[in-house]
Design a protein around this motif. Structure first.
Motif, PDB file in Angstrom:
ATOM      1  N   LEU A   3      85.030  42.447  70.076  1.00 11.64           N
ATOM      2  CA  LEU A   3      85.876  43.632  70.103  1.00 11.64           C
ATOM      3  C   LEU A   3      85.537  44.564  71.253  1.00 11.64           C
ATOM      4  O   LEU A   3      86.407  45.167  71.851  1.00 11.64           O
ATOM      5  N   TRP A   4      84.288  44.694  71.609  1.00 14.47           N
ATOM      6  CA  TRP A   4      83.895  45.673  72.627  1.00 14.47           C
ATOM      7  C   TRP A   4      83.689  45.063  74.003  1.00 14.47           C
ATOM      8  O   TRP A   4      83.395  45.771  74.953  1.00 14.47           O
ATOM      9  N   VAL A   6      84.425  43.805  77.607  1.00 15.56           N
ATOM     10  CA  VAL A   6      85.393  44.044  78.678  1.00 15.56           C
ATOM     11  C   VAL A   6      85.147  42.969  79.730  1.00 15.56           C
ATOM     12  O   VAL A   6      84.048  42.887  80.275  1.00 15.56           O
ATOM     13  N   TYR A  15      93.853  42.624  77.650  1.00 14.65           N
ATOM     14  CA  TYR A  15      93.674  43.309  76.368  1.00 14.65           C
ATOM     15  C   TYR A  15      94.564  42.739  75.257  1.00 14.65           C
ATOM     16  O   TYR A  15      94.350  43.008  74.092  1.00 14.65           O
ATOM     17  N   LEU A  18      93.106  41.015  72.264  1.00 15.38           N
ATOM     18  CA  LEU A  18      92.544  41.808  71.172  1.00 15.38           C
ATOM     19  C   LEU A  18      93.459  41.815  69.946  1.00 15.38           C
ATOM     20  O   LEU A  18      93.012  42.106  68.842  1.00 15.38           O
ATOM     21  N   ARG A  35      93.547  46.401  66.809  1.00 15.17           N
ATOM     22  CA  ARG A  35      92.279  46.230  67.541  1.00 15.17           C
ATOM     23  C   ARG A  35      92.397  46.725  68.972  1.00 15.17           C
ATOM     24  O   ARG A  35      91.444  47.253  69.533  1.00 15.17           O
ATOM     25  N   CYS A  38      91.740  50.346  69.106  1.00 15.30           N
ATOM     26  CA  CYS A  38      90.327  50.673  68.883  1.00 15.30           C
ATOM     27  C   CYS A  38      89.474  50.471  70.130  1.00 15.30           C
ATOM     28  O   CYS A  38      88.328  50.910  70.166  1.00 15.30           O
ATOM     29  N   HIS A  39      90.002  49.779  71.122  1.00 16.55           N
ATOM     30  CA  HIS A  39      89.249  49.409  72.311  1.00 16.55           C
ATOM     31  C   HIS A  39      89.592  50.365  73.445  1.00 16.55           C
ATOM     32  O   HIS A  39      90.690  50.301  74.022  1.00 16.55           O
ATOM     33  N   GLN A  40      88.687  51.251  73.789  1.00 15.40           N
ATOM     34  CA  GLN A  40      88.967  52.302  74.772  1.00 15.40           C
ATOM     35  C   GLN A  40      89.495  51.746  76.093  1.00 15.40           C
ATOM     36  O   GLN A  40      90.529  52.179  76.595  1.00 15.40           O
ATOM     37  N   GLN A  41      88.803  50.787  76.701  1.00 20.93           N
ATOM     38  CA  GLN A  41      89.220  50.259  78.001  1.00 20.93           C
ATOM     39  C   GLN A  41      90.507  49.457  77.867  1.00 20.93           C
ATOM     40  O   GLN A  41      91.380  49.526  78.726  1.00 20.93           O
ATOM     41  N   GLY A  42      90.633  48.699  76.791  1.00 24.55           N
ATOM     42  CA  GLY A  42      91.852  47.923  76.575  1.00 24.55           C
ATOM     43  C   GLY A  42      93.073  48.824  76.466  1.00 24.55           C
ATOM     44  O   GLY A  42      94.110  48.568  77.085  1.00 24.55           O
TER      45      GLY A  42
END
Length: 173
Positions: A3-4, A6, A15, A18, A35, A38-42
């Motif tokens: 999930l985290w 990158v 992304y 995800l 999801r 929830c993923h900042q960069q995605g």
């Protein structure tokens, strides 16, 4: 996919892996994008890809259609420091509205509505599938997609290769 994690090479659409497959049946959308949210960069990269075609355009308001459009639309509005207009299922707004029929992902016929006092001419749209409605939107409006060409056939068939990481088999959903 972790999930985290990158990837070192953040290509357009990375992304999308995800997103999880539908495991609850035909009354639900074919994938779950939560999801990605929830993923900042995605989420940041998705928004950047969606905004790419509109870089030179003056934008004064962002509108989003029920559910996924509320989340992405509000995030885009925040990124651009603009207002956000929710386009809702009919019957939820207590002000003067414009309604439009549509067919949702489960083939149910419904009505959408939006308030009339917030909108001025000039429309752009974001589509992810090559559906009848998506093609109509692309023919009539300036559009953006976060689905790169090499993944479009997977989106159109509602089966991403990345679903294998979730243990989903083709046609399971």
């Amino acid at each position: 996919m972790d999930l985290w994690h990158v990837p070192a090479s953040r290509e357009q659409g990375w992304y999308l892996a995800l997103m999880a497959p539908n495991v609850k049946g035909p009354t639900f959308a074919w994938l779950d994008p939560s999801r990605l949210y929830c993923h900042q960069q995605g989420l940041q990269d998705c928004i950047a890809d969606l905004l790419q075609p509109f870089r030179a355009d003056p934008i004064d308001l962002i509108a989003g259609i029920d559910a996924m459009g509320f989340i992405l639309g509000a995030a885009i509005a925040n990124t651009l420091q603009k207002g956000f207009l929710a386009i809702r299922k009919a019957g939820h707004l207590c002000v003067e509205t414009c309604t439009e029929p549509y067919t949702d992902y489960s083939a149910h016929h419904k009505l959408m509505e939006m308030r009339m006092d917030a909108v001025q001419p000039g429309v752009a749209a974001i589509c992810i599938e090559d559906s009848e409605g998506g093609r109509w939107i692309q023919e009539h409006y300036k559009c953006a997609q976060c689905v790169p060409p090499h993944l479009r056939s997977q989106f159109n068939s509602h089966q991403l290769e990345s679903f294998q990481a979730f243990g989903a088999r083709p046609g399971q959903a």
